[in-house]
Design a protein around this motif. Structure first.
Motif, PDB file in Angstrom:
ATOM      1  N   ASN A 140      34.493 -26.919  -7.159  1.00  0.00           N
ATOM      2  CA  ASN A 140      34.149 -25.632  -6.558  1.00  0.00           C
ATOM      3  C   ASN A 140      34.184 -24.556  -7.632  1.00  0.00           C
ATOM      4  O   ASN A 140      35.037 -24.590  -8.519  1.00  0.00           O
ATOM      5  CB  ASN A 140      35.122 -25.272  -5.432  1.00  0.00           C
ATOM      6  CG  ASN A 140      34.702 -24.014  -4.688  1.00  0.00           C
ATOM      7  OD1 ASN A 140      33.529 -23.645  -4.676  1.00  0.00           O
ATOM      8  ND2 ASN A 140      35.650 -23.347  -4.063  1.00  0.00           N
ATOM      9  N   TYR A 141      33.253 -23.614  -7.557  1.00  0.00           N
ATOM     10  CA  TYR A 141      33.170 -22.575  -8.571  1.00  0.00           C
ATOM     11  C   TYR A 141      32.507 -21.348  -7.957  1.00  0.00           C
ATOM     12  O   TYR A 141      31.750 -21.436  -6.987  1.00  0.00           O
ATOM     13  CB  TYR A 141      32.348 -23.057  -9.773  1.00  0.00           C
ATOM     14  CG  TYR A 141      31.017 -23.660  -9.399  1.00  0.00           C
ATOM     15  CD1 TYR A 141      29.870 -22.875  -9.307  1.00  0.00           C
ATOM     16  CD2 TYR A 141      30.906 -25.020  -9.101  1.00  0.00           C
ATOM     17  CE1 TYR A 141      28.653 -23.423  -8.936  1.00  0.00           C
ATOM     18  CE2 TYR A 141      29.697 -25.577  -8.728  1.00  0.00           C
ATOM     19  CZ  TYR A 141      28.570 -24.775  -8.651  1.00  0.00           C
ATOM     20  OH  TYR A 141      27.356 -25.315  -8.270  1.00  0.00           O
ATOM     21  N   LEU A 142      32.816 -20.194  -8.541  1.00  0.00           N
ATOM     22  CA  LEU A 142      32.196 -18.957  -8.093  1.00  0.00           C
ATOM     23  C   LEU A 142      30.787 -18.855  -8.644  1.00  0.00           C
ATOM     24  O   LEU A 142      30.557 -19.064  -9.831  1.00  0.00           O
ATOM     25  CB  LEU A 142      33.013 -17.751  -8.571  1.00  0.00           C
ATOM     26  CG  LEU A 142      34.364 -17.500  -7.904  1.00  0.00           C
ATOM     27  CD1 LEU A 142      35.012 -16.262  -8.520  1.00  0.00           C
ATOM     28  CD2 LEU A 142      34.224 -17.331  -6.401  1.00  0.00           C
ATOM     29  N   ASP A 143      29.836 -18.548  -7.777  1.00  0.00           N
ATOM     30  CA  ASP A 143      28.479 -18.237  -8.196  1.00  0.00           C
ATOM     31  C   ASP A 143      27.807 -17.459  -7.071  1.00  0.00           C
ATOM     32  O   ASP A 143      28.406 -17.212  -6.032  1.00  0.00           O
ATOM     33  CB  ASP A 143      27.680 -19.487  -8.566  1.00  0.00           C
ATOM     34  CG  ASP A 143      27.398 -20.371  -7.360  1.00  0.00           C
ATOM     35  OD1 ASP A 143      28.107 -20.209  -6.339  1.00  0.00           O
ATOM     36  OD2 ASP A 143      26.499 -21.218  -7.422  1.00  0.00           O
ATOM     37  N   LYS A 144      26.580 -17.052  -7.284  1.00  0.00           N
ATOM     38  CA  LYS A 144      25.872 -16.273  -6.276  1.00  0.00           C
ATOM     39  C   LYS A 144      24.983 -17.193  -5.448  1.00  0.00           C
ATOM     40  O   LYS A 144      24.284 -18.053  -5.982  1.00  0.00           O
ATOM     41  CB  LYS A 144      25.037 -15.171  -6.937  1.00  0.00           C
ATOM     42  CG  LYS A 144      25.862 -14.125  -7.673  1.00  0.00           C
ATOM     43  CD  LYS A 144      25.061 -12.877  -7.975  1.00  0.00           C
ATOM     44  CE  LYS A 144      24.880 -12.033  -6.726  1.00  0.00           C
ATOM     45  NZ  LYS A 144      24.334 -10.691  -7.031  1.00  0.00           N
ATOM     46  N   ARG A 145      25.033 -17.006  -4.135  1.00  0.00           N
ATOM     47  CA  ARG A 145      24.202 -17.759  -3.199  1.00  0.00           C
ATOM     48  C   ARG A 145      23.401 -16.775  -2.346  1.00  0.00           C
ATOM     49  O   ARG A 145      23.782 -15.623  -2.194  1.00  0.00           O
ATOM     50  CB  ARG A 145      25.058 -18.648  -2.299  1.00  0.00           C
ATOM     51  CG  ARG A 145      26.005 -19.600  -3.041  1.00  0.00           C
ATOM     52  CD  ARG A 145      25.277 -20.762  -3.663  1.00  0.00           C
ATOM     53  NE  ARG A 145      26.150 -21.557  -4.513  1.00  0.00           N
ATOM     54  CZ  ARG A 145      26.817 -22.645  -4.109  1.00  0.00           C
ATOM     55  NH1 ARG A 145      26.702 -23.046  -2.860  1.00  0.00           N
ATOM     56  NH2 ARG A 145      27.575 -23.311  -4.952  1.00  0.00           N
ATOM     57  N   ASN A 146      22.331 -17.271  -1.770  1.00  0.00           N
ATOM     58  CA  ASN A 146      21.464 -16.433  -0.943  1.00  0.00           C
ATOM     59  C   ASN A 146      21.982 -16.414   0.499  1.00  0.00           C
ATOM     60  O   ASN A 146      22.013 -17.463   1.158  1.00  0.00           O
ATOM     61  CB  ASN A 146      20.032 -16.972  -0.991  1.00  0.00           C
ATOM     62  CG  ASN A 146      19.034 -16.023  -0.355  1.00  0.00           C
ATOM     63  OD1 ASN A 146      19.367 -15.239   0.528  1.00  0.00           O
ATOM     64  ND2 ASN A 146      17.794 -16.088  -0.801  1.00  0.00           N
ATOM     65  N   PRO A 147      22.379 -15.259   1.029  1.00  0.00           N
ATOM     66  CA  PRO A 147      22.879 -15.192   2.415  1.00  0.00           C
ATOM     67  C   PRO A 147      21.866 -15.664   3.447  1.00  0.00           C
ATOM     68  O   PRO A 147      22.249 -16.234   4.476  1.00  0.00           O
ATOM     69  CB  PRO A 147      23.208 -13.703   2.605  1.00  0.00           C
ATOM     70  CG  PRO A 147      23.382 -13.165   1.233  1.00  0.00           C
ATOM     71  CD  PRO A 147      22.444 -13.939   0.364  1.00  0.00           C
ATOM     72  N   ALA A 225      28.959 -17.984   8.123  1.00  0.00           N
ATOM     73  CA  ALA A 225      28.288 -18.407   6.893  1.00  0.00           C
ATOM     74  C   ALA A 225      27.652 -17.222   6.180  1.00  0.00           C
ATOM     75  O   ALA A 225      27.764 -17.079   4.951  1.00  0.00           O
ATOM     76  CB  ALA A 225      27.238 -19.469   7.205  1.00  0.00           C
ATOM     77  N   TYR A 226      26.991 -16.358   6.935  1.00  0.00           N
ATOM     78  CA  TYR A 226      26.302 -15.211   6.327  1.00  0.00           C
ATOM     79  C   TYR A 226      27.300 -14.242   5.687  1.00  0.00           C
ATOM     80  O   TYR A 226      27.145 -13.858   4.524  1.00  0.00           O
ATOM     81  CB  TYR A 226      25.470 -14.487   7.387  1.00  0.00           C
ATOM     82  CG  TYR A 226      24.683 -13.317   6.824  1.00  0.00           C
ATOM     83  CD1 TYR A 226      23.421 -13.507   6.283  1.00  0.00           C
ATOM     84  CD2 TYR A 226      25.217 -12.031   6.834  1.00  0.00           C
ATOM     85  CE1 TYR A 226      22.698 -12.446   5.765  1.00  0.00           C
ATOM     86  CE2 TYR A 226      24.508 -10.963   6.314  1.00  0.00           C
ATOM     87  CZ  TYR A 226      23.247 -11.179   5.776  1.00  0.00           C
ATOM     88  OH  TYR A 226      22.553 -10.114   5.240  1.00  0.00           O
ATOM     89  N   VAL A 227      28.324 -13.853   6.450  1.00  0.00           N
ATOM     90  CA  VAL A 227      29.292 -12.872   5.951  1.00  0.00           C
ATOM     91  C   VAL A 227      30.036 -13.406   4.733  1.00  0.00           C
ATOM     92  O   VAL A 227      30.231 -12.693   3.739  1.00  0.00           O
ATOM     93  CB  VAL A 227      30.289 -12.487   7.065  1.00  0.00           C
ATOM     94  CG1 VAL A 227      31.474 -11.717   6.502  1.00  0.00           C
ATOM     95  CG2 VAL A 227      29.585 -11.656   8.122  1.00  0.00           C
ATOM     96  N   ASN A 228      30.441 -14.661   4.769  1.00  0.00           N
ATOM     97  CA  ASN A 228      31.190 -15.212   3.647  1.00  0.00           C
ATOM     98  C   ASN A 228      30.317 -15.405   2.414  1.00  0.00           C
ATOM     99  O   ASN A 228      30.820 -15.343   1.290  1.00  0.00           O
ATOM    100  CB  ASN A 228      31.862 -16.532   4.047  1.00  0.00           C
ATOM    101  CG  ASN A 228      33.153 -16.303   4.795  1.00  0.00           C
ATOM    102  OD1 ASN A 228      34.177 -15.968   4.206  1.00  0.00           O
ATOM    103  ND2 ASN A 228      33.105 -16.468   6.110  1.00  0.00           N
ATOM    104  N   THR A 229      29.030 -15.637   2.604  1.00  0.00           N
ATOM    105  CA  THR A 229      28.127 -15.697   1.452  1.00  0.00           C
ATOM    106  C   THR A 229      28.056 -14.335   0.766  1.00  0.00           C
ATOM    107  O   THR A 229      28.131 -14.241  -0.468  1.00  0.00           O
ATOM    108  CB  THR A 229      26.718 -16.133   1.878  1.00  0.00           C
ATOM    109  OG1 THR A 229      26.792 -17.371   2.580  1.00  0.00           O
ATOM    110  CG2 THR A 229      25.816 -16.316   0.656  1.00  0.00           C
ATOM    111  N   VAL A 230      27.915 -13.281   1.555  1.00  0.00           N
ATOM    112  CA  VAL A 230      27.867 -11.919   0.998  1.00  0.00           C
ATOM    113  C   VAL A 230      29.158 -11.592   0.263  1.00  0.00           C
ATOM    114  O   VAL A 230      29.146 -11.083  -0.870  1.00  0.00           O
ATOM    115  CB  VAL A 230      27.611 -10.892   2.118  1.00  0.00           C
ATOM    116  CG1 VAL A 230      27.766  -9.462   1.590  1.00  0.00           C
ATOM    117  CG2 VAL A 230      26.228 -11.081   2.720  1.00  0.00           C
TER     118      VAL A 230
END
Length: 262
Positions: A140-147, A225-230
């Protein structure tokens, strides 16, 4: 592996990245969290990453609701059949339902207020935290995902949005209960008959006691899922900013109040 791990050298940490997911502190609206607890006990706590408490309240809701046949009574009430609604309710367990339901709402609101205070303190302390975790079973790692991608996958099958952002615990939990709710409600069988144009048959095979869990469950997984992606994206940006400032910015660099940097 990142050199920064939670070794209690700092009092408060903003986040923790593990093979099971990314747990972080961020400001939340207590009323929204309480609303989700009212929609389904446990949901508010799951949004706060209070997984054990949230799962316990969620399973309690299903157990006690099944015992008192509350969903079926609600359907009769909506149809104006009050006598049938009263008849179907199991009063032996009814009084067990109300206190836990109110507790779930109250506790999620109270916890949100407390966590917001801790979040503000953690922001001021700005302690470093691990940005990736590698284990035998997962990475697991921090990166940017599309909400919007999270939203789309959650709309197809609940839990896929959580898997996309590596919320493994919630993903496994929601996937299991997605199967349970669909199986016992005969939802897909009813959909099959709807496609055939046999509405009466679809209505007769659908078990409303189990089906009424599904709408709030379905929309919760999309929202989660949406809120946690943001929020994960915000956390990634903050971590990158702190890393660049710590490694590359001169300690003598100062910005005077009111100065504009071009």
């Amino acid at each position: 592996m990142d050199n920064f791990t939670n070794t209690n050298k700092n009092r408060r940490y903003r986040a923790h990245v593990s093979i099971f997911g990314t747990t972080q502190l961020h400001l939340r609206n207590p009323y929204i969290i309480a609303w989700w607890s009212a929609a389904f006990p446990g949901f508010g706590h799951l949004l706060l990453s209070k997984h054990l408490r949230g799962m316990a309240l969620f399973m309690w809701e299903i157990f006690i609701n099944q015992m008192i046949h509350l969903n079926r009574a609600m359907v009769y009430s909506f149809n104006g059949e009050i006598a049938k609604a009263i008849d179907v309710l199991n009063v032996r367990f009814m009084l067990l339902y109300i206190p836990v339901y109110i507790f779930a709402i109250w506790d999620s609101y109270r916890t949100t207020v407390d966590l917001n205070k801790i979040t503000i303190l953690a922001e001021h302390e700005d302690a470093p935290f691990n940005s990736n975790s590698i284990g035998a079973m997962e990475i697991n790692y921090l990166d940017k995902r599309n909400p919007l991608v999270s939203l789309f996958w959650s709309m197809t099958v609940p839990s896929l949005g959580q898997l996309y952002i590596h919320r493994v615990v919630i993903a496994a939990f929601t996937l299991i209960f997605t199967v349970v709710l669909i199986y016992f409600s005969h939802f897909l069988v009813a959909v099959h008959y709807i496609f055939l144009g046999n509405i009466a048959k679809a209505t007769s095979v659908l078990d409303v006691q189990w089906f009424l869990y599904y709408p709030s469950f379905y929309f919760f997984t999309i929202y989660d899922a949406y809120v946690n992606t943001v929020e994960n994206n915000n956390l990634f940006e903050k971590e990158q900013k702190n890393f660049l400032r710590r490694k590359y910015q001169s300690p003598n660099f100062k910005i005077k109040k009111g100065e504009i940097i071009n």
